[in-house]
Design an enzyme around this catalytic site. Structure first.
Site, PDB file in Angstrom:
ATOM      1  N   CYS A 275      58.761  -0.108 -19.680  1.00  0.00           N
ATOM      2  CA  CYS A 275      58.349   0.883 -20.694  1.00  0.00           C
ATOM      3  C   CYS A 275      58.521   2.304 -20.163  1.00  0.00           C
ATOM      4  O   CYS A 275      58.928   3.200 -20.906  1.00  0.00           O
ATOM      5  CB  CYS A 275      56.892   0.662 -21.101  1.00  0.00           C
ATOM      6  SG  CYS A 275      56.615  -0.949 -21.850  1.00  0.00           S
TER       7      CYS A 275
ATOM      8  N   ARG B  27      59.126  -5.115 -28.148  1.00  0.00           N
ATOM      9  CA  ARG B  27      59.832  -3.822 -28.251  1.00  0.00           C
ATOM     10  C   ARG B  27      60.530  -3.772 -29.613  1.00  0.00           C
ATOM     11  O   ARG B  27      61.598  -4.346 -29.780  1.00  0.00           O
ATOM     12  CB  ARG B  27      60.852  -3.684 -27.109  1.00  0.00           C
ATOM     13  CG  ARG B  27      60.218  -3.773 -25.742  1.00  0.00           C
ATOM     14  CD  ARG B  27      61.210  -3.640 -24.609  1.00  0.00           C
ATOM     15  NE  ARG B  27      60.578  -4.099 -23.375  1.00  0.00           N
ATOM     16  CZ  ARG B  27      59.733  -3.377 -22.645  1.00  0.00           C
ATOM     17  NH1 ARG B  27      59.443  -2.139 -22.997  1.00  0.00           N
ATOM     18  NH2 ARG B  27      59.182  -3.878 -21.558  1.00  0.00           N
TER      19      ARG B  27
HETATM   20  C1  BEZ Z   1      57.344  -3.534 -18.543  1.00  0.00           C
HETATM   21  O1  BEZ Z   1      57.724  -3.467 -17.378  1.00  0.00           O
HETATM   22  O2  BEZ Z   1      57.432  -2.582 -19.310  1.00  0.00           O
HETATM   23  C2  BEZ Z   1      56.761  -4.813 -19.053  1.00  0.00           C
HETATM   24  C3  BEZ Z   1      57.257  -6.004 -18.561  1.00  0.00           C
HETATM   25  C4  BEZ Z   1      56.719  -7.202 -19.029  1.00  0.00           C
HETATM   26  C5  BEZ Z   1      55.687  -7.191 -19.967  1.00  0.00           C
HETATM   27  C6  BEZ Z   1      55.225  -5.990 -20.476  1.00  0.00           C
HETATM   28  C7  BEZ Z   1      55.768  -4.790 -20.016  1.00  0.00           C
END
Ligand code: BEZ
Length: 222
Positions: A53, A130
């Protein structure tokens, strides 16, 4: 007769964007009223303070000006508290030197995420997947993208999508794959399908065509 899938289900392309009010990092928002006349990219991310993110927010911030040049506002959303969003954007600015110039919705209860179908329970539990909703100046949902938690999105493709929708509206034409670098017709546009045999034959005289059902032309411009 076609039965719509979204009577009580997820938001679909062509639907009016659901209305909501919310708290954001830039103050309260009344959606879509506050954005009337503008294109909007409303996107969700699973959680603040997570690496993928963070890379997405930096990528969106780096392209914010290009979205603005397309008359398009970015709005982020996750099921997090406003204080979490504020701390995270502060961290991004301090550690990575990137200011986040667009608002992030604090959807504490997940009610907006539910409204838009951003929670895909088996895949994401209580975190939003997402999602990207491209909403036009009349508040109509024009495109939707879903990505899983473990893969970051391509912001250049989201920019291309907004440009493609705007060009398609303006030119009353369809947009080919990988436009403006399409393998067959480059940056040319696809002429809409004919509605009669006569029209089909006329197209062959008026445009460049592979066949009567596949004609293309240069963009006319402003
Ligand atoms: C992230 O790194 O943004 C992420 C990875 C897995 C689950 C939720 C967020």
């Amino acid at each position: 007769m076609v039965t719509r899938l979204s009577e009580n289900g997820p938001v679909l392309i062509g639907d009016k964007a659901p209305e909501f009010t919310a708290q954001t990092t830039h103050g309260p928002v009344n959606f879509p009223k506050d954005y009337e006349g503008k294109w909007v990219v409303l996107f969700s991310h699973p959680a603040d303070f997570t690496p993928v993110c963070t890379t997405e927010f930096v990528a969106f911030a780096k392209r914010w000006k290009q979205f603005q040049e397309l008359g398009t506002e970015l709005i982020g959303l996750s099921i997090d508290q406003i204080f979490s969003h504020m701390k995270w954007t502060e961290w991004i600015k301090e550690k990575l030197g990137v200011e986040i110039p667009f608002p992030i919705i604090a959807d504490n209860t997940g009610s907006i995420a539910s409204l838009f179908g951003m929670l895909h329970s088996e895949a994401s539990g209580t975190q939003t997947v997402r999602t990207v909703f491209v909403i036009d100046p009349k508040g109509i949902v024009r495109a939707i993208i879903y990505y899983p938690l473990n893969v970051g999105r391509n912001m250049d493709e989201i920019l291309r999508l907004v440009k493609a929708l705007q060009t398609s509206d303006k030119e009353k034409a369809a947009i080919p794959a990988n436009w403006p670098n399409n393998e067959l017709i480059g940056d040319r546009l696809i002429v809409p399908p004919p509605s009669s045999e006569k029209e089909a034959q006329e197209r062959l005289k008026n445009y460049e065509c592979y066949d009567w059902w596949f004609c293309h032309r240069q963009a006319r411009g402003a």
